[in-house]
Design an enzyme around this catalytic site. Sequence first.
Site, PDB file in Angstrom:
ATOM      1  N   ARG A  21       0.814  -1.226   0.000  1.00 39.87           N
ATOM      2  CA  ARG A  21       0.000   0.000   0.000  1.00 39.87           C
ATOM      3  C   ARG A  21       0.844   1.272   0.000  1.00 39.87           C
ATOM      4  NH1 ARG A  21      -5.641  -0.731   1.736  1.00 39.87           N
ATOM      5  NH2 ARG A  21      -6.102  -2.698   0.742  1.00 39.87           N
ATOM      6  N   ARG A  25      -3.218   6.359   0.959  1.00 39.96           N
ATOM      7  CA  ARG A  25      -3.725   7.570   1.598  1.00 39.96           C
ATOM      8  C   ARG A  25      -2.780   8.267   2.565  1.00 39.96           C
ATOM      9  NH1 ARG A  25      -8.870   4.520   3.464  1.00 39.96           N
ATOM     10  NH2 ARG A  25      -7.185   2.986   3.384  1.00 39.96           N
ATOM     11  N   ARG A  34      -7.021  12.252  -4.955  1.00 44.17           N
ATOM     12  CA  ARG A  34      -8.221  11.505  -4.571  1.00 44.17           C
ATOM     13  C   ARG A  34      -9.393  12.444  -4.285  1.00 44.17           C
ATOM     14  NH1 ARG A  34     -11.835   9.138  -3.229  1.00 44.17           N
ATOM     15  NH2 ARG A  34     -12.052   7.351  -1.853  1.00 44.17           N
ATOM     16  N   ASP A  70      -6.505  -2.555  -7.375  1.00 46.10           N
ATOM     17  CA  ASP A  70      -7.049  -3.226  -6.195  1.00 46.10           C
ATOM     18  C   ASP A  70      -7.315  -4.684  -6.536  1.00 46.10           C
ATOM     19  OD1 ASP A  70      -8.194  -2.351  -3.379  1.00 46.10           O
ATOM     20  OD2 ASP A  70      -9.406  -3.987  -4.159  1.00 46.10           O
ATOM     21  N   TYR A 145     -14.892 -11.864  -0.576  1.00 46.54           N
ATOM     22  CA  TYR A 145     -15.543 -10.555  -0.806  1.00 46.54           C
ATOM     23  C   TYR A 145     -16.815 -10.724  -1.634  1.00 46.54           C
ATOM     24  CZ  TYR A 145     -11.741  -7.992   1.331  1.00 46.54           C
ATOM     25  OH  TYR A 145     -10.847  -7.489   2.253  1.00 46.54           O
TER      26      TYR A 145
HETATM   27  O1  CP3 Z   1      -0.062  -1.668  -2.446  1.00 42.54           O
HETATM   28  C1  CP3 Z   1      -0.304  -0.717  -3.221  1.00 42.54           C
HETATM   29  O2  CP3 Z   1       0.034   0.457  -3.025  1.00 42.54           O
HETATM   30  C2  CP3 Z   1      -0.989  -1.064  -4.535  1.00 42.54           C
HETATM   31  C3  CP3 Z   1      -2.387  -0.914  -4.576  1.00 42.54           C
HETATM   32  C4  CP3 Z   1      -3.295  -1.806  -3.724  1.00 42.54           C
HETATM   33  C5  CP3 Z   1      -4.501  -1.319  -3.136  1.00 42.54           C
HETATM   34  N1  CP3 Z   1      -5.156  -2.364  -2.583  1.00 42.54           N
HETATM   35  C6  CP3 Z   1      -4.935   0.081  -3.169  1.00 42.54           C
HETATM   36  C7  CP3 Z   1      -6.064   0.518  -2.336  1.00 42.54           C
HETATM   37  C8  CP3 Z   1      -3.222  -3.161  -3.439  1.00 42.54           C
HETATM   38  C9  CP3 Z   1      -2.122  -4.164  -3.781  1.00 42.54           C
HETATM   39  C10 CP3 Z   1      -4.408  -3.509  -2.729  1.00 42.54           C
HETATM   40  C11 CP3 Z   1      -4.699  -4.870  -2.292  1.00 42.54           C
HETATM   41  C12 CP3 Z   1      -5.933  -5.145  -1.560  1.00 42.54           C
HETATM   42  N2  CP3 Z   1      -7.157  -4.540  -1.673  1.00 42.54           N
HETATM   43  C13 CP3 Z   1      -6.074  -6.182  -0.592  1.00 42.54           C
HETATM   44  C14 CP3 Z   1      -4.994  -7.167  -0.232  1.00 42.54           C
HETATM   45  C15 CP3 Z   1      -3.959  -6.598   0.649  1.00 42.54           C
HETATM   46  C16 CP3 Z   1      -4.438  -6.272   2.030  1.00 42.54           C
HETATM   47  O3  CP3 Z   1      -4.425  -5.068   2.366  1.00 42.54           O
HETATM   48  O4  CP3 Z   1      -4.783  -7.184   2.760  1.00 42.54           O
HETATM   49  C17 CP3 Z   1      -7.389  -6.151  -0.122  1.00 42.54           C
HETATM   50  C18 CP3 Z   1      -7.979  -7.068   0.929  1.00 42.54           C
HETATM   51  C19 CP3 Z   1      -8.072  -5.116  -0.808  1.00 42.54           C
HETATM   52  C20 CP3 Z   1      -9.506  -4.748  -0.690  1.00 42.54           C
HETATM   53  C21 CP3 Z   1      -9.670  -3.351  -0.251  1.00 42.54           C
HETATM   54  N3  CP3 Z   1      -9.383  -2.236  -1.026  1.00 42.54           N
HETATM   55  C22 CP3 Z   1     -10.164  -2.898   0.985  1.00 42.54           C
HETATM   56  C23 CP3 Z   1     -10.599  -3.792   2.134  1.00 42.54           C
HETATM   57  C24 CP3 Z   1     -10.184  -1.501   0.917  1.00 42.54           C
HETATM   58  C25 CP3 Z   1     -10.759  -0.568   1.955  1.00 42.54           C
HETATM   59  C26 CP3 Z   1      -9.929  -0.506   3.142  1.00 42.54           C
HETATM   60  C27 CP3 Z   1      -8.873   0.511   2.931  1.00 42.54           C
HETATM   61  O5  CP3 Z   1      -7.703   0.208   3.224  1.00 42.54           O
HETATM   62  O6  CP3 Z   1      -9.250   1.602   2.510  1.00 42.54           O
HETATM   63  C28 CP3 Z   1      -9.642  -1.105  -0.322  1.00 42.54           C
HETATM   64  C29 CP3 Z   1      -9.423   0.283  -0.817  1.00 42.54           C
HETATM   65  C30 CP3 Z   1      -8.064   0.640  -1.279  1.00 42.54           C
HETATM   66  N4  CP3 Z   1      -7.229  -0.163  -2.022  1.00 42.54           N
HETATM   67  C31 CP3 Z   1      -7.415   1.905  -1.120  1.00 42.54           C
HETATM   68  C32 CP3 Z   1      -6.186   1.833  -1.771  1.00 42.54           C
HETATM   69  C33 CP3 Z   1      -5.161   2.935  -1.936  1.00 42.54           C
HETATM   70  C34 CP3 Z   1      -8.011   3.107  -0.432  1.00 42.54           C
HETATM   71  C35 CP3 Z   1      -8.940   3.754  -1.369  1.00 42.54           C
HETATM   72  C36 CP3 Z   1      -9.215   5.193  -1.077  1.00 42.54           C
HETATM   73  O7  CP3 Z   1      -8.436   6.058  -1.536  1.00 42.54           O
HETATM   74  O8  CP3 Z   1     -10.239   5.479  -0.430  1.00 42.54           O
END
Ligand code: CP3
Length: 338
Positions: A21, A25, A34, A70, A145
């Site tokens: 990540r 954010r 964003r 994502d 999911y």
């Molecule tokens: O790692 C990186 O920087 C690359 C991008 C990336 C994102 N999500 C961006 C993201 C990657 C590799 C993921 C993987 C992901 N997404 C996982 C597996 C890794 C982990 O964290 O366990 C999972 C379970 C998700 C599903 C997901 N996406 C959730 C549960 C959420 C909401 C919770 C949260 O952290 O906000 C997201 C949203 C998300 N994915 C954001 C980002 C940058 C935030 C979005 C925003 O700007 O509001």
Amino acid sequence: MSILDALQCINNERPPVWLMRQAGRYLPEYRALRAKHSFLEMCHCPDLITQVTMMPIERFGFDAAILFSDILIILEALGRTVRFEEGRGPVIDHPLRCSSDIASLKNSDVQKTLGFVAEGIVQLKKRLSVPLLGFCGAPFTVASYLIEGGSSTDLALTKRWMYRDPVGFHLLLDLIAQASIDYLLMQISAGVDAIQIFDTWANALPYRQFGEFSLAYLDRIVQALRPTGKPVILFCRGSSLFAESLVALQPAAISFDWNCDLAHQRKRLGSDIALQGNLDPQLLCAPLPVIEREVNELLDAMEGDSGFILGLGHGILPETPLAAVETLVDCVKARIRV
Ligand code: CP3
């Protein structure tokens, strides 16, 4: 030094560093962008994918970039869309509840439905000077999911389906695994240098069910990618619990949670697999001298290890101060040779 050397266990300089990540954010430049676009809009636009993926590389000089996207974007190839709601995370409408619901999924051509990801990768490869990691979610995690309709704390609906109707549950996993293979092959053709597979919910499974419902599909994906020669990193929440089974799939690397001692894993797992991790993301909210101490402890413990990649045990927290990330990267870069 390159992360690609570490993935082959032939790195004899300082360890490479990147964070899960890292494009997210906690970065003010991400939050500014964003404010103008929804998260999904950003995931769909090759220019924005490129811009966001580059942000942490430009700011901190990480040794690898991870594609901004994502793990749930793949659902679009299965005819579903995901929404991301403020404070609630991902939401999937009409979640699947039993095997007859599987027929509502489509099996579309990933190139057609997810071509914007490939376009982002092509753009990125022209600009990046560090390797680019592509990724997907593990079939079990993505299935959870689709079944829960979003994030869940106990995966109750998923596990009840798994126990009640294992045959139907396997059909769903099979469909997701096939789409994931197509998706990763598309990412590789577009130019990614390595792949990470995220099995965020693996640790919800009992040991035996992990083997049957998660590991078997990780195995299929790893074997399907083998001919491409691209290294695969396996990340499970609970990697340390399942390490021996993961090693048996012969991925290039395993990414570990913070519950284990990485030097101990090295002794246990042998020298021909790369190990990634495994700092606690909360550490980056600690005072800077504490971060320095802990990062140096890990670097000392893994000193001389030619297959070590320094990172976190899970994603960086949105509230992480920039100075904490700078401190971490500085500590790693201060090591000239392992
Ligand atoms: O790692 C990186 O920087 C690359 C991008 C990336 C994102 N999500 C961006 C993201 C990657 C590799 C993921 C993987 C992901 N997404 C996982 C597996 C890794 C982990 O964290 O366990 C999972 C379970 C998700 C599903 C997901 N996406 C959730 C549960 C959420 C909401 C919770 C949260 O952290 O906000 C997201 C949203 C998300 N994915 C954001 C980002 C940058 C935030 C979005 C925003 O700007 O509001």
